[in-house]
Scaffold this motif. Structure first.
Motif, PDB file in Angstrom:
ATOM      1  N   ASP A  58      69.176  36.338  33.359  1.00  0.00           N
ATOM      2  CA  ASP A  58      67.955  35.589  33.056  1.00  0.00           C
ATOM      3  C   ASP A  58      68.131  34.923  31.686  1.00  0.00           C
ATOM      4  O   ASP A  58      68.561  35.582  30.749  1.00  0.00           O
ATOM      5  CB  ASP A  58      66.750  36.529  33.028  1.00  0.00           C
ATOM      6  CG  ASP A  58      65.441  35.793  32.836  1.00  0.00           C
ATOM      7  OD1 ASP A  58      65.117  34.937  33.676  1.00  0.00           O
ATOM      8  OD2 ASP A  58      64.764  36.058  31.832  1.00  0.00           O
ATOM      9  N   PRO A  59      67.858  33.615  31.559  1.00  0.00           N
ATOM     10  CA  PRO A  59      67.416  32.697  32.607  1.00  0.00           C
ATOM     11  C   PRO A  59      68.600  32.238  33.464  1.00  0.00           C
ATOM     12  O   PRO A  59      69.714  32.744  33.301  1.00  0.00           O
ATOM     13  CB  PRO A  59      66.842  31.528  31.814  1.00  0.00           C
ATOM     14  CG  PRO A  59      67.699  31.491  30.583  1.00  0.00           C
ATOM     15  CD  PRO A  59      67.968  32.936  30.256  1.00  0.00           C
ATOM     16  N   HIS A  60      68.338  31.245  34.327  1.00  0.00           N
ATOM     17  CA  HIS A  60      69.415  30.680  35.135  1.00  0.00           C
ATOM     18  C   HIS A  60      70.468  30.069  34.215  1.00  0.00           C
ATOM     19  O   HIS A  60      70.128  29.432  33.205  1.00  0.00           O
ATOM     20  CB  HIS A  60      68.862  29.607  36.069  1.00  0.00           C
ATOM     21  CG  HIS A  60      69.843  29.193  37.127  1.00  0.00           C
ATOM     22  ND1 HIS A  60      70.817  28.239  36.886  1.00  0.00           N
ATOM     23  CD2 HIS A  60      70.011  29.601  38.406  1.00  0.00           C
ATOM     24  CE1 HIS A  60      71.539  28.084  37.990  1.00  0.00           C
ATOM     25  NE2 HIS A  60      71.083  28.898  38.920  1.00  0.00           N
ATOM     26  N   PRO A  61      71.770  30.272  34.507  1.00  0.00           N
ATOM     27  CA  PRO A  61      72.822  29.731  33.637  1.00  0.00           C
ATOM     28  C   PRO A  61      72.695  28.238  33.337  1.00  0.00           C
ATOM     29  O   PRO A  61      73.113  27.786  32.264  1.00  0.00           O
ATOM     30  CB  PRO A  61      74.094  30.029  34.433  1.00  0.00           C
ATOM     31  CG  PRO A  61      73.763  31.260  35.217  1.00  0.00           C
ATOM     32  CD  PRO A  61      72.316  31.108  35.586  1.00  0.00           C
ATOM     33  N   SER A  62      72.104  27.474  34.244  1.00  0.00           N
ATOM     34  CA  SER A  62      71.992  26.026  34.018  1.00  0.00           C
ATOM     35  C   SER A  62      71.139  25.702  32.798  1.00  0.00           C
ATOM     36  O   SER A  62      71.306  24.650  32.176  1.00  0.00           O
ATOM     37  CB  SER A  62      71.400  25.336  35.246  1.00  0.00           C
ATOM     38  OG  SER A  62      70.070  25.759  35.483  1.00  0.00           O
ATOM     39  N   VAL A  63      70.216  26.594  32.445  1.00  0.00           N
ATOM     40  CA  VAL A  63      69.374  26.370  31.271  1.00  0.00           C
ATOM     41  C   VAL A  63      70.246  26.257  30.023  1.00  0.00           C
ATOM     42  O   VAL A  63      70.020  25.411  29.153  1.00  0.00           O
ATOM     43  CB  VAL A  63      68.354  27.510  31.101  1.00  0.00           C
ATOM     44  CG1 VAL A  63      67.578  27.364  29.800  1.00  0.00           C
ATOM     45  CG2 VAL A  63      67.407  27.554  32.287  1.00  0.00           C
ATOM     46  N   VAL A  64      71.273  27.094  29.952  1.00  0.00           N
ATOM     47  CA  VAL A  64      72.172  27.109  28.795  1.00  0.00           C
ATOM     48  C   VAL A  64      73.318  26.125  28.964  1.00  0.00           C
ATOM     49  O   VAL A  64      73.601  25.314  28.076  1.00  0.00           O
ATOM     50  CB  VAL A  64      72.726  28.537  28.566  1.00  0.00           C
ATOM     51  CG1 VAL A  64      73.769  28.546  27.459  1.00  0.00           C
ATOM     52  CG2 VAL A  64      71.586  29.488  28.244  1.00  0.00           C
TER      53      VAL A  64
END
Length: 314
Positions: A58-64
């Motif tokens: 958490d969160p989804h890897p795409s956020v980072v």
């Protein structure tokens, strides 16, 4: 079920953690494919007399990784995911915070710190699971990072009608209002949980009182429109119909979607209660009506269609 939130680096001591078999993945939706991975870990844990664990993020890897500014929407936000894992009979849930330090970890360091370091002796994952910096670790090369300290089980692709069951496919079904298809892929009806809050109270004046649902902003919502739904209040289930949309008959400039649920044959005060709505069938698009009479006539049609769907008495 014990829930543990972790950052990198964590300070847990291996010798103080239960020996476990773990399923690992992001698991948004906890759909049938995910359940296959988790069930395999549970089976092995039972056979080896160890704890059954799940490791998620958490969160989804795409956020980072993609530096997303818009909020990611989830089929199962983390609170809902936790409940699903508990219902599946998981002993330990490890939630790893996905941030830049974690994204920079080498595959070797990830295995040592978050798998071996959590006293995991056997790891179960889907065939497409990747880990470590830029996803360099995967289920084909994972043995090169484990030094034979870790048993590995790779779960093959799980299909429905010759297509992979995936969170992406479920989102597409929800976007088109294909609730029956989403239910097949999830292995259960799509659900939203939220608090009943005060609304305009307009519905009660026209014979259709509604429960207005306040849900988390990070829920992935289905197509705007009217649905036949089941509503769970405590341990009791009711039939009803829900409108997801902007209420255009009365508001021209609403920016945020609103969820209003009319529960059939129900007259209790549930303000402040958390309820779960199971979205069973898409009935029609949201419409703007010229007046109250036209709206009420349409609501009667919606109720008839919904009751027929549930095969209950008028």
């Amino acid at each position: 079920m014990e829930v543990t939130s972790l950052y990198y680096p964590h300070s847990l001591q291996t010798n103080q953690l239960p020996a476990a078999v773990a399923a690992i993945g992001f698991f948004d939706g906890v759909h049938k494919g995910h359940q296959k991975v988790i069930d395999k870990a549970k089976q092995i844990a039972h056979d080896e007399n160890k704890h059954a664990a799940v490791i998620t993020f958490d969160p989804h890897p795409s956020v980072v990784l993609q530096q997303k500014k818009d909020q990611v929407k989830y089929i199962t936000p983390i609170e809902h995911k936790i409940k699903r894992m508990e219902m599946l009979g998981v002993d330990n849930l490890y939630i790893i915070r996905f941030d830049q330090p974690l994204a920079q970890l080498s595959p070797q360091a990830f295995i040592e710190h978050f798998i071996v370091g959590l006293n995991i002796s056997h790891l179960v994952a889907g065939y497409d699971f990747t880990f470590g910096h830029k996803g360099a670790g995967n289920m084909d090369n994972i043995h090169s990072y484990t030094a034979n300290e870790l048993a590995i089980t790779k779960i093959s692709r799980f299909d429905h009608q010759e297509e992979k069951i995936s969170s992406t496919r479920i989102r597409e079904s929800l976007q088109y209002g294909e609730m029956e298809k989403a239910e097949v892929l999830l292995g259960r009806p799509f659900a939203l949980t939220g608090e009943v809050v005060h609304g305009d109270k307009r519905g009660r004046t026209i014979g259709y009182p509604t429960a207005n649902l306040k849900i988390a902003d990070n829920y992935f919502l289905p197509k705007i429109g009217v649905y036949a739904v089941e509503v769970q209040i405590g341990e009791t289930f009711y039939y009803g119909m829900a409108n997801l949309g902007y209420n255009p008959t009365f508001t021209d400039d609403r920016e945020n979607t609103k969820i209003e649920v009319h529960i059939f044959d129900f007259n209790e005060n549930i303000y402040g209660d958390n309820v779960t709505v199971y979205w069973k069938k898409y009935i029609r698009d949201e419409e703007k009506f010229t007046g109250i009479e036209e709206l009420v006539d349409k609501l009667k049609e919606d109720e008839h269609v919904s009751r027929e769907f549930f095969a209950i008495n008028h």
